[in-house]
Scaffold this active site. Structure first.
Site, PDB file in Angstrom:
ATOM      1  N   GLY A  98      -6.397-104.107   0.995  1.00 18.87           N
ATOM      2  CA  GLY A  98      -5.571-103.056   1.191  1.00 18.87           C
ATOM      3  C   GLY A  98      -5.622-102.682   2.592  1.00 18.87           C
ATOM      4  O   GLY A  98      -4.438-102.521   3.350  1.00 18.87           O
ATOM      5  N   ASP A 318     -15.414 -94.909  -1.166  1.00 17.85           N
ATOM      6  CA  ASP A 318     -15.572 -96.235  -1.687  1.00 17.85           C
ATOM      7  C   ASP A 318     -17.024 -96.209  -2.342  1.00 17.85           C
ATOM      8  O   ASP A 318     -17.170 -97.268  -3.055  1.00 17.85           O
ATOM      9  CB  ASP A 318     -15.526 -97.250  -0.660  1.00 17.85           C
ATOM     10  CG  ASP A 318     -14.479 -97.578   0.214  1.00 17.85           C
ATOM     11  OD1 ASP A 318     -13.108 -97.218  -0.556  1.00 17.85           O
ATOM     12  OD2 ASP A 318     -14.095 -97.901   1.266  1.00 17.85           O
ATOM     13  N   LYS A 345      -7.300 -97.563  -5.844  1.00 18.97           N
ATOM     14  CA  LYS A 345      -8.069 -98.512  -5.251  1.00 18.97           C
ATOM     15  C   LYS A 345      -8.054 -99.916  -5.723  1.00 18.97           C
ATOM     16  O   LYS A 345      -6.927-100.127  -6.685  1.00 18.97           O
ATOM     17  CB  LYS A 345      -9.635 -98.255  -5.168  1.00 18.97           C
ATOM     18  CG  LYS A 345      -9.648 -96.645  -4.528  1.00 18.97           C
ATOM     19  CD  LYS A 345      -9.415 -96.703  -2.998  1.00 18.97           C
ATOM     20  CE  LYS A 345      -9.439 -95.424  -2.335  1.00 18.97           C
ATOM     21  NZ  LYS A 345      -9.290 -95.730  -0.770  1.00 18.97           N
ATOM     22  N   ARG A 390     -16.345-103.500  -6.382  1.00 14.46           N
ATOM     23  CA  ARG A 390     -17.071-102.274  -6.350  1.00 14.46           C
ATOM     24  C   ARG A 390     -17.484-102.074  -7.690  1.00 14.46           C
ATOM     25  O   ARG A 390     -18.749-101.450  -8.062  1.00 14.46           O
ATOM     26  CB  ARG A 390     -16.833-101.164  -5.483  1.00 14.46           C
ATOM     27  CG  ARG A 390     -16.713-101.430  -4.029  1.00 14.46           C
ATOM     28  CD  ARG A 390     -16.539-100.400  -3.262  1.00 14.46           C
ATOM     29  NE  ARG A 390     -15.862-100.701  -1.863  1.00 14.46           N
ATOM     30  CZ  ARG A 390     -16.353-101.227  -0.894  1.00 14.46           C
ATOM     31  NH1 ARG A 390     -17.784-101.661  -0.894  1.00 14.46           N
ATOM     32  NH2 ARG A 390     -15.668-101.513   0.205  1.00 14.46           N
TER      33      ARG A 390
HETATM   34  C1  S3P Z   1     -10.399 -98.014   4.657  1.00 11.72           C
HETATM   35  C2  S3P Z   1     -10.291 -96.857   4.378  1.00 11.72           C
HETATM   36  C3  S3P Z   1     -10.086 -96.215   2.895  1.00 11.72           C
HETATM   37  C4  S3P Z   1     -11.248 -97.031   2.243  1.00 11.72           C
HETATM   38  C5  S3P Z   1     -11.085 -98.594   2.392  1.00 11.72           C
HETATM   39  C6  S3P Z   1     -11.175 -98.783   3.863  1.00 11.72           C
HETATM   40  C7  S3P Z   1     -10.249 -98.177   6.124  1.00 11.72           C
HETATM   41  O1  S3P Z   1      -8.908 -96.335   2.337  1.00 11.72           O
HETATM   42  O2  S3P Z   1     -11.067 -96.935   0.745  1.00 11.72           O
HETATM   43  O3  S3P Z   1     -12.053 -99.340   1.572  1.00 11.72           O
HETATM   44  O4  S3P Z   1     -10.830 -99.353   6.706  1.00 11.72           O
HETATM   45  O5  S3P Z   1      -9.518 -97.776   6.930  1.00 11.72           O
HETATM   46  P1  S3P Z   1      -7.917 -95.294   2.379  1.00 11.72           P
HETATM   47  O6  S3P Z   1      -7.420 -95.011   3.898  1.00 11.72           O
HETATM   48  O7  S3P Z   1      -6.662 -95.698   1.347  1.00 11.72           O
HETATM   49  O8  S3P Z   1      -8.901 -93.894   1.893  1.00 11.72           O
END
Ligand code: S3P
Length: 436
Positions: A98, A318, A345, A390
């Site tokens: 993501g 996370d 997630k 996770r």
């Molecule tokens: C991340 C932001 C988080 C986190 C992801 C990594 C990042 O997501 O859950 O594993 O590197 O900016 P969100 O921004 O959607 O909360």
């Protein structure tokens, strides 16, 4: 891909030893992207050799960036400059990541060429309007499949800076906008409902781009240059989390986690476990590349349930799957609220953890934005990780204290963030093996 299942058995004795977990995923993705857009050659040390971050490197490679790998965990990035990427008609595959997809959406929105970002089955179900809507307001042109990937980004759009108040606290949204802001006319400002990890901001500064930021607010303007720098990636606290919770719950344990990134927007798990009575101390606190790092000493101590304060939720977003396991063995009730983001997630982490813990005999009630977990004993069982790294690692630690083995289905994606988890875990006393 052949399906990989694990079997986690109870620890035979205490967990002991020094652990160095792989490099931080968030920092590794960003170091590749800024290194690629910089003038000159950046050397990344401590790079996460995970599938997620390698997917980002492969995409930048397709866009004309040259990488060298002097040794595992190192990359030399030959930057092409802000306007030096070359378009490709090939789909750009972010895999399970993501972060990769959302940040690249911002970066690619400002290019002169078209691109298409695709992902695996899990990523293809994840919401993208949170980035494509504000990017569209900036002038980008992006088609989605009803708000989901693939993202078809039409190049050549003239972007304009905006002031944006994201509806959810998300470093990915903030970072996508700041990356697009490098290509926009005027100022791009992001004001968050709660401060999130600030690696994009600190790295922009390190690469010489003028940026103003304070917790919860960041402003950039277009028209500057990024200059190559070397990046030292700290050990990922989100990977350390599994060892931290493991040491908290296996009687007699003491684990030393070395060189862990302690960015204040990432340490919510430590605060939560301390509220639950955990024995965690930090030694050798130091700064590396502008980031706080330290060695964590975690010793077993019986935990008790808590009502988790709402304001630490974004700082441990996370780490909830691991915290659910700690709550399942703590004395009394743990209540988690304000964590609805967990539902979008790599899997719906509230549903995945609730189903898995229930399968192991734990009393847990799902809430729309969290869960109520009645601590006690964990039994054996068979659980589905839903292909979520996770969730798989969380049930590996649950197995350490379960009254019978836990079989964990679909664990291959652990390689997205934590290659070598099983070997490292077994080295300090886990009893983890491939099932079947
Ligand atoms: C991340 C932001 C988080 C986190 C992801 C990594 C990042 O997501 O859950 O594993 O590197 O900016 P969100 O921004 O959607 O909360």
């Amino acid at each position: 891909m052949t399906r990989l299942d694990w079997l986690s058995r109870a620890a035979v004795g205490a967990l002991r030893g020094d652990v160095v977990v792989p490099g931080d995923k968030s920092v590794s993705h960003r170091a590749l992207m800024f290194g690629a857009l910089a003038e000159g050659t950046s050397h990344i040390r401590g790079f996460l050799e995970g599938e997620d971050t390698r997917a980002t490197a492969a995409i930048l490679g397709k866009l004309g960036v040259r990488f060298e790998t002097p040794a595992p965990g190192e990359r030399r990035v030959h930057g092409v400059g802000l306007h030096g990427l070359r378009g490709t008609t090939e789909p750009l595959d972010c895999g399970n990541a993501g972060t990769g997809m959302r940040l690249l959406a911002g970066l690619l929105a400002g290019q002169a060429f078209d691109s298409t970002l695709v992902g695996d089955e899990s990523l293809s179900r994840r919401p993208m309007r949170r980035v494509t809507d504000p990017l569209t307001t900036m002038g980008a042109s992006i088609d989605t499949d009803d708000g989901k990937p693939p993202l078809r980004i039409h190049g050549g759009s003239a972007l304009k800076g905006i002031t944006y108040h994201p509806p959810v606290a998300s470093a990915q949204i903030k970072s996508a906008l700041l990356l697009a802001g490098l290509y926009a006319e005027g100022k791009t400002e992001v004001i968050e409902p709660h401060p999130t990890r600030d690696y994009t901001e600190s790295m922009l500064k390190a690469f010489g781009w003028p940026i103003e930021y304070s917790p919860g607010k960041a402003t950039v303007e277009g028209g500057h240059t990024l200059h190559a720098v070397d990046v030292d990636v700290p050990a990922d606290i989100s990977s350390a989390a599994f060892f931290i919770v493991a040491a908290c719950i296996v009687p007699g344990s003491e684990l030393h986690l070395k060189g862990v990134g302690l960015n204040p927007r990432r340490t919510g798990l430590l605060a939560a476990l301390e509220l639950m009575g955990a024995d965690i101390s930090v030694e050798n606190e130091r700064s590396s590349g502008g980031e706080d790092i330290g060695d964590l000493i975690v010793r077993y101590r019986r935990l008790h349930g808590v009502a988790l304060p709402l304001d630490i939720v974004p700082d441990m977003i996370d780490e909830f799957p691991a915290l659910f396991v700690a709550a399942a063995v703590a004395d009394g009730l743990t209540t988690i609220r304000g964590a609805a983001e967990l539902r979008v997630k790599e899997s719906d982490r509230i549903a995945s953890m609730a189903a898995g813990l229930q399968a192991c005999g734990v009393k847990i009630d799902e809430l729309p934005d969290g869960a109520m977990i009645q601590g006690g004993a964990i039994g054996g069982g068979t659980i589905d990780s839903h292909g979520d790294h996770r969730i798989a690692m969380s049930f590996a630690i649950a197995g350490l204290v379960a009254s019978a083995p836990i079989t964990i289905g679909d664990c291959a994606n652990v390689a997205t963030s934590f290659p070598g988890f099983m070997e490292l875990a077994n080295g300090v006393g886990f009893q983890l093996e491939r099932a079947g």
